[in-house]
Structure formats: C-alpha cells, structure tokens
Design a protein around this motif. Structure first.
Motif, PDB file in Angstrom:
ATOM      1  N   ALA A  86       0.839  -1.191   0.000  1.00  0.00           N
ATOM      2  CA  ALA A  86       0.000   0.000   0.000  1.00  0.00           C
ATOM      3  C   ALA A  86       0.879   1.249   0.000  1.00  0.00           C
ATOM      4  CB  ALA A  86      -0.904   0.008   1.229  1.00  0.00           C
ATOM      5  N   LEU A  87       0.413   2.262  -0.684  1.00  0.00           N
ATOM      6  CA  LEU A  87       1.126   3.539  -0.695  1.00  0.00           C
ATOM      7  C   LEU A  87       1.046   4.168   0.693  1.00  0.00           C
ATOM      8  CD1 LEU A  87      -0.230   4.866  -4.090  1.00  0.00           C
ATOM      9  CD2 LEU A  87       2.135   4.211  -3.600  1.00  0.00           C
ATOM     10  N   PRO A  88       2.119   4.845   1.118  1.00  0.00           N
ATOM     11  CA  PRO A  88       2.067   5.523   2.415  1.00  0.00           C
ATOM     12  C   PRO A  88       1.068   6.675   2.388  1.00  0.00           C
ATOM     13  CG  PRO A  88       4.122   6.017   1.255  1.00  0.00           C
ATOM     14  CD  PRO A  88       3.389   5.010   0.428  1.00  0.00           C
ATOM     15  N   ASP A  89       0.560   7.025   3.548  1.00  0.00           N
ATOM     16  CA  ASP A  89      -0.417   8.101   3.650  1.00  0.00           C
ATOM     17  C   ASP A  89       0.201   9.285   4.376  1.00  0.00           C
ATOM     18  OD1 ASP A  89      -2.752   9.540   3.508  1.00  0.00           O
ATOM     19  OD2 ASP A  89      -3.680   8.549   5.224  1.00  0.00           O
ATOM     20  N   LEU A  90       0.355  10.389   3.652  1.00  0.00           N
ATOM     21  CA  LEU A  90       0.902  11.640   4.185  1.00  0.00           C
ATOM     22  C   LEU A  90       0.082  12.792   3.620  1.00  0.00           C
ATOM     23  CD1 LEU A  90       4.307  10.413   3.223  1.00  0.00           C
ATOM     24  CD2 LEU A  90       4.124  11.581   5.372  1.00  0.00           C
ATOM     25  N   ASP A  91       0.153  13.927   4.247  1.00  0.00           N
ATOM     26  CA  ASP A  91      -0.484  15.120   3.696  1.00  0.00           C
ATOM     27  C   ASP A  91       0.479  15.806   2.731  1.00  0.00           C
ATOM     28  OD1 ASP A  91      -2.826  14.750   5.095  1.00  0.00           O
ATOM     29  OD2 ASP A  91      -2.248  16.057   6.744  1.00  0.00           O
TER      30      ASP A  91
ATOM     31  N   SER B 189      -4.561  14.295   1.790  1.00  0.00           N
ATOM     32  CA  SER B 189      -3.798  13.087   2.108  1.00  0.00           C
ATOM     33  C   SER B 189      -3.521  12.323   0.820  1.00  0.00           C
ATOM     34  CB  SER B 189      -4.560  12.203   3.095  1.00  0.00           C
ATOM     35  OG  SER B 189      -5.658  11.602   2.454  1.00  0.00           O
ATOM     36  N   THR B 190      -2.401  11.623   0.805  1.00  0.00           N
ATOM     37  CA  THR B 190      -2.106  10.799  -0.364  1.00  0.00           C
ATOM     38  C   THR B 190      -3.120   9.657  -0.471  1.00  0.00           C
ATOM     39  OG1 THR B 190      -0.439   9.586   0.912  1.00  0.00           O
ATOM     40  CG2 THR B 190       0.345  11.385  -0.505  1.00  0.00           C
ATOM     41  N   ALA B 191      -3.698   9.245   0.645  1.00  0.00           N
ATOM     42  CA  ALA B 191      -4.734   8.201   0.596  1.00  0.00           C
ATOM     43  C   ALA B 191      -5.940   8.687  -0.191  1.00  0.00           C
ATOM     44  CB  ALA B 191      -5.146   7.776   2.000  1.00  0.00           C
ATOM     45  N   SER B 192      -6.355   9.937   0.003  1.00  0.00           N
ATOM     46  CA  SER B 192      -7.502  10.440  -0.754  1.00  0.00           C
ATOM     47  C   SER B 192      -7.116  10.764  -2.198  1.00  0.00           C
ATOM     48  CB  SER B 192      -8.131  11.651  -0.065  1.00  0.00           C
ATOM     49  OG  SER B 192      -7.209  12.697   0.039  1.00  0.00           O
ATOM     50  N   LEU B 193      -5.867  11.101  -2.428  1.00  0.00           N
ATOM     51  CA  LEU B 193      -5.388  11.425  -3.776  1.00  0.00           C
ATOM     52  C   LEU B 193      -5.127  10.173  -4.611  1.00  0.00           C
ATOM     53  CD1 LEU B 193      -4.306  13.587  -5.791  1.00  0.00           C
ATOM     54  CD2 LEU B 193      -2.089  13.347  -4.661  1.00  0.00           C
TER      55      LEU B 193
ATOM     56  N   GLY C  96      -9.388   3.877  -6.926  1.00  0.00           N
ATOM     57  CA  GLY C  96      -9.345   3.766  -8.377  1.00  0.00           C
ATOM     58  C   GLY C  96      -7.959   3.431  -8.896  1.00  0.00           C
ATOM     59  N   ARG C  97      -7.795   3.702 -10.183  1.00  0.00           N
ATOM     60  CA  ARG C  97      -6.548   3.393 -10.883  1.00  0.00           C
ATOM     61  C   ARG C  97      -5.808   4.688 -11.175  1.00  0.00           C
ATOM     62  NH1 ARG C  97      -8.481   0.622 -15.985  1.00  0.00           N
ATOM     63  NH2 ARG C  97      -6.332  -0.073 -16.127  1.00  0.00           N
ATOM     64  N   VAL C  98      -4.526   4.738 -10.809  1.00  0.00           N
ATOM     65  CA  VAL C  98      -3.762   5.961 -10.982  1.00  0.00           C
ATOM     66  C   VAL C  98      -2.298   5.656 -11.288  1.00  0.00           C
ATOM     67  CG1 VAL C  98      -3.254   6.232  -8.523  1.00  0.00           C
ATOM     68  CG2 VAL C  98      -3.319   8.246  -9.976  1.00  0.00           C
ATOM     69  N   VAL C  99      -1.722   6.498 -12.119  1.00  0.00           N
ATOM     70  CA  VAL C  99      -0.284   6.489 -12.361  1.00  0.00           C
ATOM     71  C   VAL C  99       0.293   7.685 -11.627  1.00  0.00           C
ATOM     72  CG1 VAL C  99       1.518   6.919 -14.088  1.00  0.00           C
ATOM     73  CG2 VAL C  99      -0.308   5.284 -14.560  1.00  0.00           C
ATOM     74  N   LEU C 100       1.304   7.435 -10.829  1.00  0.00           N
ATOM     75  CA  LEU C 100       2.069   8.487 -10.170  1.00  0.00           C
ATOM     76  C   LEU C 100       3.452   8.457 -10.792  1.00  0.00           C
ATOM     77  CD1 LEU C 100       2.631  10.577  -7.863  1.00  0.00           C
ATOM     78  CD2 LEU C 100       3.362   8.615  -6.482  1.00  0.00           C
TER      79      LEU C 100
ATOM     80  N   ASP D 286      -6.504   1.242  -6.149  1.00  0.00           N
ATOM     81  CA  ASP D 286      -7.032   1.414  -4.792  1.00  0.00           C
ATOM     82  C   ASP D 286      -5.909   1.520  -3.758  1.00  0.00           C
ATOM     83  OD1 ASP D 286      -9.670   1.416  -5.731  1.00  0.00           O
ATOM     84  OD2 ASP D 286      -9.727  -0.772  -5.721  1.00  0.00           O
ATOM     85  N   GLY D 287      -4.864   2.265  -4.114  1.00  0.00           N
ATOM     86  CA  GLY D 287      -3.772   2.555  -3.182  1.00  0.00           C
ATOM     87  C   GLY D 287      -2.721   1.477  -3.041  1.00  0.00           C
ATOM     88  N   VAL D 288      -2.804   0.422  -3.849  1.00  0.00           N
ATOM     89  CA  VAL D 288      -1.829  -0.669  -3.792  1.00  0.00           C
ATOM     90  C   VAL D 288      -1.011  -0.665  -5.080  1.00  0.00           C
ATOM     91  CG1 VAL D 288      -1.516  -3.181  -3.631  1.00  0.00           C
ATOM     92  CG2 VAL D 288      -3.302  -2.039  -2.282  1.00  0.00           C
ATOM     93  N   VAL D 289       0.292  -0.701  -4.956  1.00  0.00           N
ATOM     94  CA  VAL D 289       1.187  -0.658  -6.116  1.00  0.00           C
ATOM     95  C   VAL D 289       1.047  -1.955  -6.915  1.00  0.00           C
ATOM     96  CG1 VAL D 289       3.587  -0.482  -6.887  1.00  0.00           C
ATOM     97  CG2 VAL D 289       2.806   0.837  -4.894  1.00  0.00           C
ATOM     98  N   ARG D 290       0.774  -1.817  -8.206  1.00  0.00           N
ATOM     99  CA  ARG D 290       0.649  -2.965  -9.111  1.00  0.00           C
ATOM    100  C   ARG D 290       1.804  -3.022 -10.108  1.00  0.00           C
ATOM    101  NH1 ARG D 290      -2.068  -5.850  -5.917  1.00  0.00           N
ATOM    102  NH2 ARG D 290      -4.166  -5.134  -5.494  1.00  0.00           N
ATOM    103  N   GLN D 291       2.366  -1.861 -10.433  1.00  0.00           N
ATOM    104  CA  GLN D 291       3.543  -1.789 -11.309  1.00  0.00           C
ATOM    105  C   GLN D 291       4.459  -0.712 -10.762  1.00  0.00           C
ATOM    106  OE1 GLN D 291       2.679  -1.174 -15.464  1.00  0.00           O
ATOM    107  NE2 GLN D 291       1.151  -2.793 -15.527  1.00  0.00           N
ATOM    108  N   LEU D 292       5.761  -0.928 -10.912  1.00  0.00           N
ATOM    109  CA  LEU D 292       6.758   0.029 -10.430  1.00  0.00           C
ATOM    110  C   LEU D 292       7.877   0.102 -11.455  1.00  0.00           C
ATOM    111  CD1 LEU D 292       7.766   1.857  -8.122  1.00  0.00           C
ATOM    112  CD2 LEU D 292       8.788  -0.187  -7.091  1.00  0.00           C
ATOM    113  N   HIS D 293       8.140   1.307 -11.931  1.00  0.00           N
ATOM    114  CA  HIS D 293       9.139   1.535 -12.976  1.00  0.00           C
ATOM    115  C   HIS D 293      10.103   2.614 -12.479  1.00  0.00           C
ATOM    116  CE1 HIS D 293       6.311  -0.671 -15.521  1.00  0.00           C
ATOM    117  NE2 HIS D 293       5.379   0.113 -15.025  1.00  0.00           N
ATOM    118  N   VAL D 294      11.256   2.190 -11.992  1.00  0.00           N
ATOM    119  CA  VAL D 294      12.241   3.102 -11.421  1.00  0.00           C
ATOM    120  C   VAL D 294      13.423   3.206 -12.375  1.00  0.00           C
ATOM    121  CG1 VAL D 294      13.714   3.591  -9.427  1.00  0.00           C
ATOM    122  CG2 VAL D 294      11.512   2.429  -9.095  1.00  0.00           C
ATOM    123  N   GLU D 295      13.792   4.422 -12.701  1.00  0.00           N
ATOM    124  CA  GLU D 295      14.910   4.651 -13.615  1.00  0.00           C
ATOM    125  C   GLU D 295      16.250   4.427 -12.929  1.00  0.00           C
ATOM    126  OE1 GLU D 295      14.545   5.132 -16.769  1.00  0.00           O
ATOM    127  OE2 GLU D 295      12.588   6.079 -17.020  1.00  0.00           O
TER     128      GLU D 295
END
Length: 169
Positions: free
Chosen positions: A8-13, A27-31, A35-39, A134-143
């Motif tokens: 799960a993604l951490p929750d911070l303001d 909060s990052t939880a509300s952001l 749903g589905r989101v790319v950060l 829904d706040g859970v990382v499904r893919q991670l692409h780190v350069e």
C-alpha cells in the motif's frame, strides 16, 4: 528500502495543484487510494529532462490514460508555488494533478528519494512511475541514475496494456 509491488502507498499530507485553482492540502490516501492511478516523479520542476520530456509526455498522452480509466499525478520535491508555475508553463490539462512534495516526505516514505546535494539540489525524488489500484502498487518503474526510459508516458502506457510487465529499472 523502496516500496514494492503489492504494498500500500504511504499516507501523508501533501499539497496538490490542479486546474489552475489554489493548491489544496490533502492526504495521499484520498489522492491515490481510490481507483486506478499512475504516479510519476521527476527530480525537479523546470529541470531539462523533466520539463522537455517527462512531464510533456504525460501531458501529450493524458487522454490515452483517461481512455484506460487511469488518473495521472505527477510529483516533484518542489514547493507548491514552483509546481503551480510549472503546471501553467507546461499547460497541464484539466484533471491532471501535480503533487508538491516540498520537503521530500512522500519521496522518503516511498523509499524513492536520492541525495542530490553534490549537485546543489538537496533531497529529491528519483525518476520513477508507478501504477496503483485502490492505493496498492501494481507496477513500479524506477529509472537507473541518469536514465529516462522506463518511466516515460509511452513506456507506462505500454506496460498498462501488458500488465505482466511488473517492475522495471
């Protein structure tokens, strides 16, 4: 240790810039938690690769993400005023959000920060993109340091269409 797929993604303001409106604290939880989101993250607003390629790619392909039902949030370790100016200059489309991680707290909580003090930049976010449901990382692409391949809008769109892609970088 950096965040991993399935966590799960951490929750911070954080401060969020959107649609030319005054920034709002949320909060990052509300952001990012519904749903589905790319950060995607860049080392700094107004820096060459970030301004010439990374953010513009997400602006250019924003509608393609929306067609997939995926929201797009960009972030940098910059203050909210810099992020507002960057959004205006880059013509960030309505509905795309920019997260101002002014003190790098969210980058640190993700374990995706780097120390750019040797370059006069202080703590920054590594260049990355992640896809969460829904706040859970499904893919991670780190350069890898100095690279710009796996976190581009085009690469993330391709990975979303072939979700077995998982982690890169």
């Amino acid at each position: 240790m950096s965040i991993q797929i399935g966590q799960a993604l951490p929750d911070l303001d954080v401060d969020v810039v959107e649609d030319g409106a005054p920034a709002r604290r949320m909060s990052t939880a509300s952001l990012l938690g519904q749903g589905r989101v790319v950060l995607f993250a860049v080392p700094g607003a107004f820096t060459p690769t970030c301004s010439d390629h990374h953010l513009p790619g997400y602006v250019q392909h924003f509608e393609a993400f929306r067609e997939l039902g995926v929201g797009v949030v960009g972030m940098a370790v910059n203050d909210v005023y810099v992020m507002q100016a960057w959004a205006a200059v880059q013509q960030v489309p309505p509905g795309m959000k920019l997260l101002a991680d002014g003190n790098g707290g969210f980058a640190r909580a993700l374990g995706l920060e780097f120390d750019g003090t040797a370059y006069g930049m202080g703590l920054r976010a590594r260049r990355f993109a992640l896809y969460a449901e829904d706040g859970v990382v499904r893919q991670l692409h780190v350069e890898a340091p100095g690279e710009f391949r796996v976190s581009t809008a085009e690469a993330v769109l391709q990975a979303l269409k072939a979700p077995e892609a998982g982690t890169t970088g």
